[in-house]
Design an enzyme around this catalytic site. Structure first.
Site, PDB file in Angstrom:
ATOM      1  N   TRP A   1      -9.310  48.781  17.764  1.00 34.61           N
ATOM      2  CA  TRP A   1      -8.537  48.243  18.887  1.00 34.61           C
ATOM      3  C   TRP A   1      -9.245  48.685  20.170  1.00 34.61           C
ATOM      4  O   TRP A   1      -9.456  49.895  20.365  1.00 34.61           O
ATOM      5  CB  TRP A   1      -7.120  48.822  18.811  1.00 34.61           C
ATOM      6  CG  TRP A   1      -6.161  48.301  19.810  1.00 34.61           C
ATOM      7  CD1 TRP A   1      -5.958  47.005  20.159  1.00 34.61           C
ATOM      8  CD2 TRP A   1      -5.234  49.068  20.590  1.00 34.61           C
ATOM      9  NE1 TRP A   1      -4.961  46.922  21.088  1.00 34.61           N
ATOM     10  CE2 TRP A   1      -4.507  48.172  21.378  1.00 34.61           C
ATOM     11  CE3 TRP A   1      -4.952  50.435  20.688  1.00 34.61           C
ATOM     12  CZ2 TRP A   1      -3.514  48.577  22.264  1.00 34.61           C
ATOM     13  CZ3 TRP A   1      -3.968  50.845  21.559  1.00 34.61           C
ATOM     14  CH2 TRP A   1      -3.264  49.927  22.338  1.00 34.61           C
TER      15      TRP A   1
ATOM     16  N   ASP B   1      -3.561  56.716  13.670  1.00 38.83           N
ATOM     17  CA  ASP B   1      -2.824  55.748  14.490  1.00 38.83           C
ATOM     18  C   ASP B   1      -1.963  54.897  13.548  1.00 38.83           C
ATOM     19  O   ASP B   1      -2.491  54.167  12.699  1.00 38.83           O
ATOM     20  CB  ASP B   1      -3.818  54.878  15.279  1.00 38.83           C
ATOM     21  CG  ASP B   1      -3.102  53.976  16.271  1.00 38.83           C
ATOM     22  OD1 ASP B   1      -1.853  53.965  16.297  1.00 38.83           O
ATOM     23  OD2 ASP B   1      -3.796  53.270  17.033  1.00 38.83           O
TER      24      ASP B   1
ATOM     25  N   LYS C   1       6.105  47.104  16.949  1.00 38.22           N
ATOM     26  CA  LYS C   1       6.052  45.986  16.012  1.00 38.22           C
ATOM     27  C   LYS C   1       7.205  46.048  15.017  1.00 38.22           C
ATOM     28  O   LYS C   1       7.914  45.063  14.812  1.00 38.22           O
ATOM     29  CB  LYS C   1       4.720  45.979  15.248  1.00 38.22           C
ATOM     30  CG  LYS C   1       3.495  46.226  16.098  1.00 38.22           C
ATOM     31  CD  LYS C   1       3.125  45.043  16.961  1.00 38.22           C
ATOM     32  CE  LYS C   1       2.361  45.464  18.206  1.00 38.22           C
ATOM     33  NZ  LYS C   1       0.946  45.470  18.164  1.00 38.22           N
TER      34      LYS C   1
HETATM   35  N1  PMP Z   1      -2.620  51.177  18.087  1.00 37.76           N
HETATM   36  C1  PMP Z   1      -2.950  49.987  17.585  1.00 37.76           C
HETATM   37  C2  PMP Z   1      -3.964  49.924  16.494  1.00 37.76           C
HETATM   38  C3  PMP Z   1      -2.361  48.832  18.083  1.00 37.76           C
HETATM   39  O1  PMP Z   1      -2.716  47.646  17.577  1.00 37.76           O
HETATM   40  C4  PMP Z   1      -1.398  48.934  19.111  1.00 37.76           C
HETATM   41  C5  PMP Z   1      -0.691  47.724  19.657  1.00 37.76           C
HETATM   42  N2  PMP Z   1      -1.425  46.592  19.815  1.00 37.76           N
HETATM   43  C6  PMP Z   1      -1.099  50.194  19.606  1.00 37.76           C
HETATM   44  C7  PMP Z   1      -1.704  51.294  19.061  1.00 37.76           C
HETATM   45  C8  PMP Z   1      -0.144  50.398  20.755  1.00 37.76           C
HETATM   46  O2  PMP Z   1       1.125  50.063  20.521  1.00 37.76           O
HETATM   47  P1  PMP Z   1       2.231  50.029  21.663  1.00 37.76           P
HETATM   48  O3  PMP Z   1       2.440  48.601  22.008  1.00 37.76           O
HETATM   49  O4  PMP Z   1       3.403  50.679  21.031  1.00 37.76           O
HETATM   50  O5  PMP Z   1       1.743  50.814  22.840  1.00 37.76           O
END
Ligand code: PMP
Length: 398
Positions: free
Chosen positions: A132, A212, A247
């Site tokens: 990410w 994560d 999510k």
């Molecule tokens: N880590 C990963 C791998 C993600 O895909 C995301 C959300 N796209 C996050 C962390 C962050 O999530 P949040 O929207 O709760 O900040």
């Protein structure tokens, strides 16, 4: 004199640009496979019923909007620790693990980055290639040395051998970021056997894992998705876990998550937590409360929890069905084997293996919007139009 004269414009987030382009496209048969949010059959990102019910209760019961503590809502912390580590985890009985509530998983990652930078000086952090993209920018902003280990190669296959041999070269004591499940952006997850091998390297090199965990319940199930996290938690003295409720609870904009820390003993945990509270004080002072109270309400109530688990199961099943459906729809074009990985991947995202040129053609000629790397949000597929999507993919794959 202008104080701002030297300031240049930086490009916006490419995914947000993609969303704008999708919105402006007049083609009624368009597909939005770009942005990383779950979508239902109507193409909407719904508020789960369990969340609505919990919110109604909160409106009736809440008596104050005063600040929460630096670690957030204790009921949320406990609920999340049970969800992530398992209610029966010996770590909880030994008071070796604690949750610090953060603004989403992003906030948890930032807090982890600040903790590493301030309290574990000199340690670098290693990210999967690809990962990410925000991982890279958060940890660089914290001043950490950021390295990458191979994960998915140019042939669009998970390369565990390359990953393991790269991790064997990582300086002892460094931090390694691992995706617990539903790897973003690729959708390729490690097998249980792979995880055991990664654990061996982590132990041999004395690395500190930062896991994560942004998609618990989106892969194979709430418990199943926590398997690797719990394997590491049992085997290692110390661990960092970032957990997101964006999510799985559909709470995206409420910014709900936590940094979970596991320490060698309960006294050391208190030392670490005192540092986290001090760091958080400079970042956001105290975390936003609403989403965490919703989660705490759902997790503590058997009926609401049942409603939520059912809704989460439905979301996961829809994604799994779409994956199988797309592979089947590609069958008449002789492409089922070539895209079989879409069926085997987990979570919302799929590294399709389509090239940037093919992605561009899909967008220009068929109004199919996905990220230039070939990452598709499977949850964005309209299942009534799988054949149309497969035909478009076939046209650009010829
Ligand atoms: N880590 C990963 C791998 C993600 O895909 C995301 C959300 N796209 C996050 C962390 C962050 O999530 P949040 O929207 O709760 O900040």
């Amino acid at each position: 004199m202008s104080h701002f004269a030297a300031i240049e414009r930086v490009p916006g987030d490419p995914i947000l640009g993609l969303m704008d382009a999708y919105r402006l496209d007049p083609n009624p048969a368009k597909f939005d496979l770009g942005v990383g949010v779950y979508k239902d059959t109507q193409g909407l990102t719904p508020i789960p019923h369990a969340v609505k019910l919990a919110e109604q209760r909160l409106v009736d019961r809440q008596t104050s909007k005063s600040y929460t503590s630096g670690h957030g809502d204790p009921a949320f912390g406990t609920g999340l620790l049970h969800l992530v580590l398992g209610a029966a985890s010996p770590l909880l009985a030994a008071e070796r693990a604690g949750a610090t509530q953060t603004p989403g998983g992003t906030g948890a990652l930032r807090l982890a980055g600040e903790f590493i930078a301030h309290n574990l000086r000199g340690r670098g952090i290693w990210l999967s290639n690809p990962t990410w993209p925000i991982h890279q920018s958060i940890f660089a902003t914290c001043g950490l040395r950021v390295g990458h280990y191979p994960y998915v190669g140019p042939d669009n296959r998970l390369d565990v051998e390359a990953m393991l041999s790269a991790l064997q070269q990582v300086p002892a004591g460094d931090v390694v970021l691992l995706h617990a499940c539903c790897h973003n952006p690729t959708g390729f997850d490690l097998s249980q056997d792979d995880w055991r091998q990664v654990l061996q390297v982590v132990q041999a090199r004395e690395l500190l894992p930062l896991i994560d965990f942004a998609y618990q319940g989106f892969g194979d199930g709430l418990e199943q998705d926590a398997w690797a996290v719990r394997l590491f938690a049992e085997a290692l003295p110390e661990l960092l876990i970032t957990s997101s409720c964006s999510k799985n609870f559909g709470l995206y904009r409420e910014r709900t998550g936590a940094l979970i820390v596991q320490a060698g003993d309960s006294e050391k945990l208190l030392d670490v937590r005192s540092q986290l509270a001090a760091l958080a004080r400079n970042l956001w002072s105290t975390p936003p409360a609403h989403g965490a109270e919703v989660v705490a309400t759902i997790l503590a109530d058997a009926e609401l929890r049942g409603v939520w688990v059912e809704e989460l199961d439905m979301m996961r099943q829809r994604i799994a069905d779409l994956r199988q459906g797309l592979v089947q729809a590609l069958q008449p074009f002789g492409l089922a084997e070539r895209f079989a990985h879409i069926g085997a991947q987990r979570g919302m995202f799929s590294y399709t293996g389509l090239s940037p040129q093919q992605v561009q053609r899909l967008r220009d000629e068929f109004s199919v919007y996905m990220v230039g790397t070939g990452r598709a949000n499977v949850a964005g597929i309209d299942e009534r139009r799988l054949a149309q999507l497969a035909a478009a993919i076939a046209a650009v794959s010829a």
